[in-house]
Write an enzyme that holds these catalytic residues in place. Structure first.
Site, PDB file in Angstrom:
ATOM      1  N   PRO A   2       0.827  -1.210   0.000  1.00  0.00           N
ATOM      2  CA  PRO A   2       0.000   0.000   0.000  1.00  0.00           C
ATOM      3  C   PRO A   2       0.862   1.261   0.000  1.00  0.00           C
ATOM      4  CG  PRO A   2      -0.831  -1.582   1.598  1.00  0.00           C
ATOM      5  CD  PRO A   2       0.492  -2.106   1.114  1.00  0.00           C
ATOM      6  N   GLU A   3       0.488   2.206  -0.851  1.00  0.00           N
ATOM      7  CA  GLU A   3       1.197   3.474  -0.940  1.00  0.00           C
ATOM      8  C   GLU A   3       0.393   4.542  -0.209  1.00  0.00           C
ATOM      9  OE1 GLU A   3       2.460   4.216  -4.986  1.00  0.00           O
ATOM     10  OE2 GLU A   3       2.823   2.093  -5.348  1.00  0.00           O
ATOM     11  N   LYS A  58       3.731   6.179   4.752  1.00  0.00           N
ATOM     12  CA  LYS A  58       2.905   4.975   4.624  1.00  0.00           C
ATOM     13  C   LYS A  58       2.581   4.357   5.987  1.00  0.00           C
ATOM     14  CE  LYS A  58       5.285   4.082   0.250  1.00  0.00           C
ATOM     15  NZ  LYS A  58       6.101   3.135  -0.551  1.00  0.00           N
ATOM     16  N   ARG A 273      11.905  -3.236 -10.198  1.00  0.00           N
ATOM     17  CA  ARG A 273      10.508  -2.814 -10.298  1.00  0.00           C
ATOM     18  C   ARG A 273      10.157  -2.534 -11.750  1.00  0.00           C
ATOM     19  NH1 ARG A 273      12.101   0.475  -5.724  1.00  0.00           N
ATOM     20  NH2 ARG A 273      10.985  -0.100  -3.813  1.00  0.00           N
TER      21      ARG A 273
END
Length: 283
Positions: A2-3, A58, A273
């Site tokens: 989650p960002e 975060k 990524r």
């Protein structure tokens, strides 16, 4: 993972059930997640009133009446779930397997807050509220991208002379806190900047122009409840919806959405990524 938009959405979802309410009972069902829980955490939480819920990057912090704050990191698959009370029109109960319920908070008013984490990369800690910013997880963080300290002059100064790709620079939590892979891809597309371009090669105008676009993308994502790709759910169990408006992320091989552009969204790998971009629009 989650960002910022997902964590902010969870924080907002927890507020009606937690803010101003007493923790009637806390239960801790294992000794650790990513790191060991603090000693006697259940005992130290029980009887505390949650004064407010706030977010740093975060992380969620629940400031407690006894002068400590409960620091929460969702990790890869962590969820903070609200059940046991009908708190809103879109309440969805507890959709996750209960065997992964690691911490349970029974709140004054009947709500139950459950920290469910299948992969156990999440974390909880207790820290003195007045010293929270000195916690090892928070002390290294840069400014909030939605805060006043993050402006064009600041970002231009931090990017000047850097010989790392602009995408890596924006993912560096020491430069700006809370940005992750999804939203950096979307920001760079809107800015027309290739993810592999060196950060130090940006003009001052290009660097300063990133700030309003970062805020625009984050606010749109928060309004949509975040992006649900794998494990993420809002606190009421509802999915986020921003993934339906992605312009490049996850769209490899599909046409660019820019009017008049004949390009196709491509994917490159940077530091392990995936970076999604339009080779024609982004330079």
């Amino acid at each position: 993972m989650p960002e910022l938009p997902e964590v902010e959405t969870v924080r907002r979802g927890l507020e009606p059930a937690m803010a101003g309410r007493l923790i009637a009972e806390a239960r801790v069902n294992r000794a650790d997640l990513r790191w060991p829980f603090p000693p006697r955490m259940a005992e130290r939480l029980t009887g505390q009133r949650v004064l407010r819920l706030r977010r740093r990057s975060k992380y969620i912090l629940a400031d407690l009446s006894g002068g400590q704050s409960l620091l929460i990191h969702l990790g890869m698959s962590g969820r903070m779930l609200v059940s046991g009370a009908q708190l809103g029109e879109f309440f969805h109960g507890h959709p996750a397997p209960s065997r992964h319920d690691h911490v349970v908070l029974e709140m004054e008013g009947g709500a139950r807050i459950t920290f469910n984490d299948a992969r156990r990369f999440g974390a909880m800690d207790l820290v003195a509220t007045e010293a929270a910013e000195a916690h090892p997880l928070l002390a290294v963080l840069g400014p909030e991208p939605l805060g006043n300290a993050f402006d064009g002059a600041y970002l231009a100064a931090r990017l000047e002379g850097r010989r790392t790709p602009i995408k890596a620079a924006l993912l560096d939590q020491r430069i700006v806190a809370g940005l992750g892979n999804i939203y950096v891809c979307e920001v760079l597309f809107r800015a027309g900047l290739a993810p592999g371009r060196l950060a130090g090669s940006l003009s001052r105008a290009e660097a300063e122009g990133l700030v309003p676009l970062i805020r625009e993308v984050l606010l749109e994502a928060i309004e949509a409840g975040g992006s649900s790709l794998r494990d993420y759910r809002q606190a009421d169990g509802e999915l986020g919806y921003f993934q339906h408006t992605f312009r490049v992320y996850g769209r490899e091989g599909l046409p660019c959405v820019t009017p008049g552009c004949s390009g196709t969204v491509g994917r490159i790998v940077q530091s392990g990524r995936s970076s999604f971009h339009c080779p024609l629009c982004q330079r």
